[in-house]
Design an enzyme around this catalytic site. Sequence first.
Site, PDB file in Angstrom:
ATOM      1  N   ASN A  89      -6.937   0.678  11.104  1.00 45.91           N
ATOM      2  CA  ASN A  89      -7.723   1.298  12.165  1.00 45.91           C
ATOM      3  C   ASN A  89      -8.879   0.367  12.548  1.00 45.91           C
ATOM      4  O   ASN A  89      -9.273  -0.494  11.773  1.00 45.91           O
ATOM      5  CB  ASN A  89      -8.288   2.615  11.627  1.00 45.91           C
ATOM      6  CG  ASN A  89      -8.500   3.626  12.726  1.00 45.91           C
ATOM      7  OD1 ASN A  89      -8.299   3.334  13.907  1.00 45.91           O
ATOM      8  ND2 ASN A  89      -8.908   4.821  12.335  1.00 45.91           N
ATOM      9  N   LYS A 106      -9.313   3.147  21.244  1.00 44.38           N
ATOM     10  CA  LYS A 106      -9.340   4.037  20.081  1.00 44.38           C
ATOM     11  C   LYS A 106     -10.650   3.850  19.315  1.00 44.38           C
ATOM     12  O   LYS A 106     -11.247   4.810  18.824  1.00 44.38           O
ATOM     13  CB  LYS A 106      -8.132   3.736  19.178  1.00 44.38           C
ATOM     14  CG  LYS A 106      -7.913   4.801  18.137  1.00 44.38           C
ATOM     15  CD  LYS A 106      -6.602   4.645  17.403  1.00 44.38           C
ATOM     16  CE  LYS A 106      -6.504   5.683  16.304  1.00 44.38           C
ATOM     17  NZ  LYS A 106      -5.652   5.286  15.203  1.00 44.38           N
ATOM     18  N   GLY A 149       0.835  -1.196   0.000  1.00 42.93           N
ATOM     19  CA  GLY A 149       0.000   0.000   0.000  1.00 42.93           C
ATOM     20  C   GLY A 149       0.870   1.246   0.000  1.00 42.93           C
ATOM     21  O   GLY A 149       1.556   1.521   0.985  1.00 42.93           O
ATOM     22  N   ALA A 150       0.861   1.980  -1.109  1.00 40.54           N
ATOM     23  CA  ALA A 150       1.661   3.201  -1.211  1.00 40.54           C
ATOM     24  C   ALA A 150       0.782   4.411  -0.935  1.00 40.54           C
ATOM     25  O   ALA A 150       0.846   5.425  -1.624  1.00 40.54           O
ATOM     26  CB  ALA A 150       2.283   3.293  -2.602  1.00 40.54           C
ATOM     27  N   ASN A 191     -13.431   6.707  18.617  1.00 41.94           N
ATOM     28  CA  ASN A 191     -13.863   6.930  17.241  1.00 41.94           C
ATOM     29  C   ASN A 191     -15.385   6.837  17.127  1.00 41.94           C
ATOM     30  O   ASN A 191     -16.028   7.679  16.498  1.00 41.94           O
ATOM     31  CB  ASN A 191     -13.164   5.896  16.353  1.00 41.94           C
ATOM     32  CG  ASN A 191     -13.414   6.148  14.893  1.00 41.94           C
ATOM     33  OD1 ASN A 191     -14.550   6.137  14.461  1.00 41.94           O
ATOM     34  ND2 ASN A 191     -12.356   6.377  14.132  1.00 41.94           N
ATOM     35  N   LEU A 239      -0.048   6.184   5.069  1.00 43.65           N
ATOM     36  CA  LEU A 239       0.823   5.586   6.080  1.00 43.65           C
ATOM     37  C   LEU A 239       1.924   4.735   5.463  1.00 43.65           C
ATOM     38  O   LEU A 239       3.055   4.727   5.946  1.00 43.65           O
ATOM     39  CB  LEU A 239       0.010   4.738   7.075  1.00 43.65           C
ATOM     40  CG  LEU A 239      -0.748   5.490   8.164  1.00 43.65           C
ATOM     41  CD1 LEU A 239      -1.131   4.548   9.294  1.00 43.65           C
ATOM     42  CD2 LEU A 239       0.040   6.654   8.729  1.00 43.65           C
ATOM     43  N   SER A 262     -11.596  11.843  10.586  1.00 45.98           N
ATOM     44  CA  SER A 262     -11.211  11.102   9.372  1.00 45.98           C
ATOM     45  C   SER A 262     -12.454  10.610   8.622  1.00 45.98           C
ATOM     46  O   SER A 262     -12.495  10.630   7.388  1.00 45.98           O
ATOM     47  CB  SER A 262     -10.306   9.927   9.735  1.00 45.98           C
ATOM     48  OG  SER A 262     -10.932   9.125  10.705  1.00 45.98           O
TER      49      SER A 262
HETATM   50  P1  NAP Z   1      -4.685   5.240   1.936  1.00 46.01           P
HETATM   51  O1  NAP Z   1      -3.946   6.544   1.861  1.00 46.01           O
HETATM   52  O2  NAP Z   1      -6.000   5.130   1.268  1.00 46.01           O
HETATM   53  O3  NAP Z   1      -3.707   4.121   1.382  1.00 46.01           O
HETATM   54  C1  NAP Z   1      -4.081   2.795   1.202  1.00 46.01           C
HETATM   55  C2  NAP Z   1      -3.231   2.241   0.086  1.00 46.01           C
HETATM   56  O4  NAP Z   1      -3.447   0.829  -0.017  1.00 46.01           O
HETATM   57  C3  NAP Z   1      -3.562   2.821  -1.292  1.00 46.01           C
HETATM   58  O5  NAP Z   1      -2.364   3.317  -1.859  1.00 46.01           O
HETATM   59  C4  NAP Z   1      -4.074   1.623  -2.086  1.00 46.01           C
HETATM   60  O6  NAP Z   1      -3.687   1.586  -3.423  1.00 46.01           O
HETATM   61  C5  NAP Z   1      -3.365   0.499  -1.372  1.00 46.01           C
HETATM   62  N1  NAP Z   1      -3.956  -0.823  -1.634  1.00 46.01           N
HETATM   63  C6  NAP Z   1      -5.213  -1.271  -1.386  1.00 46.01           C
HETATM   64  N2  NAP Z   1      -5.357  -2.548  -1.785  1.00 46.01           N
HETATM   65  C7  NAP Z   1      -4.154  -2.924  -2.305  1.00 46.01           C
HETATM   66  C8  NAP Z   1      -3.669  -4.120  -2.886  1.00 46.01           C
HETATM   67  N3  NAP Z   1      -4.452  -5.193  -3.019  1.00 46.01           N
HETATM   68  N4  NAP Z   1      -2.390  -4.151  -3.303  1.00 46.01           N
HETATM   69  C9  NAP Z   1      -1.591  -3.070  -3.206  1.00 46.01           C
HETATM   70  N5  NAP Z   1      -1.988  -1.901  -2.645  1.00 46.01           N
HETATM   71  C10 NAP Z   1      -3.254  -1.828  -2.208  1.00 46.01           C
HETATM   72  O7  NAP Z   1      -4.902   4.809   3.455  1.00 46.01           O
HETATM   73  P2  NAP Z   1      -4.157   5.339   4.770  1.00 46.01           P
HETATM   74  O8  NAP Z   1      -4.700   6.664   5.137  1.00 46.01           O
HETATM   75  O9  NAP Z   1      -2.692   5.171   4.637  1.00 46.01           O
HETATM   76  O10 NAP Z   1      -4.745   4.315   5.839  1.00 46.01           O
HETATM   77  C11 NAP Z   1      -4.281   2.982   5.990  1.00 46.01           C
HETATM   78  C12 NAP Z   1      -4.798   2.477   7.338  1.00 46.01           C
HETATM   79  O11 NAP Z   1      -4.161   3.228   8.372  1.00 46.01           O
HETATM   80  C13 NAP Z   1      -6.311   2.707   7.523  1.00 46.01           C
HETATM   81  O12 NAP Z   1      -6.878   1.643   8.234  1.00 46.01           O
HETATM   82  C14 NAP Z   1      -6.366   3.991   8.331  1.00 46.01           C
HETATM   83  O13 NAP Z   1      -7.551   4.099   9.109  1.00 46.01           O
HETATM   84  C15 NAP Z   1      -5.135   3.837   9.211  1.00 46.01           C
HETATM   85  N6  NAP Z   1      -4.601   5.111   9.713  1.00 46.01           N
HETATM   86  C16 NAP Z   1      -4.347   6.146   8.850  1.00 46.01           C
HETATM   87  C17 NAP Z   1      -3.824   7.326   9.353  1.00 46.01           C
HETATM   88  C18 NAP Z   1      -3.493   8.491   8.431  1.00 46.01           C
HETATM   89  O14 NAP Z   1      -3.118   9.552   8.927  1.00 46.01           O
HETATM   90  N7  NAP Z   1      -3.617   8.380   7.143  1.00 46.01           N
HETATM   91  C19 NAP Z   1      -3.568   7.464  10.726  1.00 46.01           C
HETATM   92  C20 NAP Z   1      -3.827   6.382  11.561  1.00 46.01           C
HETATM   93  C21 NAP Z   1      -4.351   5.220  11.050  1.00 46.01           C
HETATM   94  P3  NAP Z   1      -4.188   2.608  -4.560  1.00 46.01           P
HETATM   95  O15 NAP Z   1      -3.317   3.817  -4.375  1.00 46.01           O
HETATM   96  O16 NAP Z   1      -3.875   1.877  -5.810  1.00 46.01           O
HETATM   97  O17 NAP Z   1      -5.630   2.846  -4.301  1.00 46.01           O
END
Ligand code: NAP
Length: 336
Positions: A136, A215, A40-41, A219, A44, A283
């Site tokens: 999360n 958490k 996942g790029a 939420n 996070l 969020s």
């Molecule tokens: P995000 O920005 O939407 O990133 C998710 C990534 O996963 C996307 O790049 C997506 O690819 C990729 N993905 C999904 N399925 C895949 C697969 N089969 N193979 C390869 N890549 C795949 O999400 P995020 O904000 O980082 O959040 C990730 C988790 O961390 C969530 O549960 C969130 O609640 C938690 N979290 C996030 C934060 C924050 O600040 N962002 C803070 C705390 C917790 P595509 O780019 O191709 O769609």
Amino acid sequence: VEMERARAKMPGHYSGSFAPFTAGDLMEYTLMSTPWHILGAGSLGTLWATRLARAGAPVRLILRNEARLADYRAGQGLTLVEQGVEQTYPVVGETPDSPEPIHRLLVACKAYDAQSAIAQLHHRLAPDAELILLQNGLGSQDAVAAQVPLARCIYASSTEGAFREGDWRVVFAGHGYTWLGDAGHPTPPLWLDDLQAAGIPHDWASDILTRLWRKLALNCAINPLTVLYQCRNGGLQAHACEVATLCAELAELLECCGQPAAAQDLHSEVQRVIQATAANYSSMHQDVANHRRTEISYLLGYACQAAARHQLVLPHLQQLQARLVEYLRARGLASD
Ligand code: NAP
């Protein structure tokens, strides 16, 4: 030979003279030589990948498919923007079909994607594989752990904040902390030293489930209401009674689920968070505003399912879920 390879791979650490290696060097080599596969790029995933790469750790970024990989390779790498300063790291990209076995996997996709993403990588997991699950809420971690019974699954709870400014470009928006833990095995893994070297603030938590439940409860008390009232977190000060009632029901649920520590002073903490983050949009609010799928099933949905399993009647929580589902459906958004 291994040491020569280490030298070649890690110019930042081992360039220059061929001085003899110490035991400390050997330990550093062993830790830093196991690649970090990052699934996942997104926000996070990029936040972790760039900091690990900056520290000299070998990082492989797993992208969805050949098309995403081609797009990634057309650029310079992953860019992290920190306090207005941006830096790009040429992290190696690959697809799930790449042949290299995976020993350490950071799962950085959304909770609703975790199971299908892991299914694609199942055949590459080494017998000693360790997975770090950043999702999360609750539910996805147990589902993934059941999918890979031979691997060690480490659950994480993070307060770090990041968002995507575009493909392959992420802004580090909020410094925080990541707690990692394994409810089944209390011994911390050696690779926590990699996180130390990468400047990723973290701690090993023996009570990781309690932290995840706490958490989740915070939420559930805040995020759905900010969506329904279309307000910032501070807007909930006008709905103090509703928040208090939800907190009482959530505390009852936590007690019933064997998480009394997570129930302690829940209402006071919810009030503190509402006040401290008054100007922020939650969020879930941001997801809905941007027409993105929410993680409702792993938050409020998980709480309501747990209540049903315990035959616990929590009318306000159940009504909140029904209102939220209806709200999402009315806007054409997924309600699961
Ligand atoms: P995000 O920005 O939407 O990133 C998710 C990534 O996963 C996307 O790049 C997506 O690819 C990729 N993905 C999904 N399925 C895949 C697969 N089969 N193979 C390869 N890549 C795949 O999400 P995020 O904000 O980082 O959040 C990730 C988790 O961390 C969530 O549960 C969130 O609640 C938690 N979290 C996030 C934060 C924050 O600040 N962002 C803070 C705390 C917790 P595509 O780019 O191709 O769609």
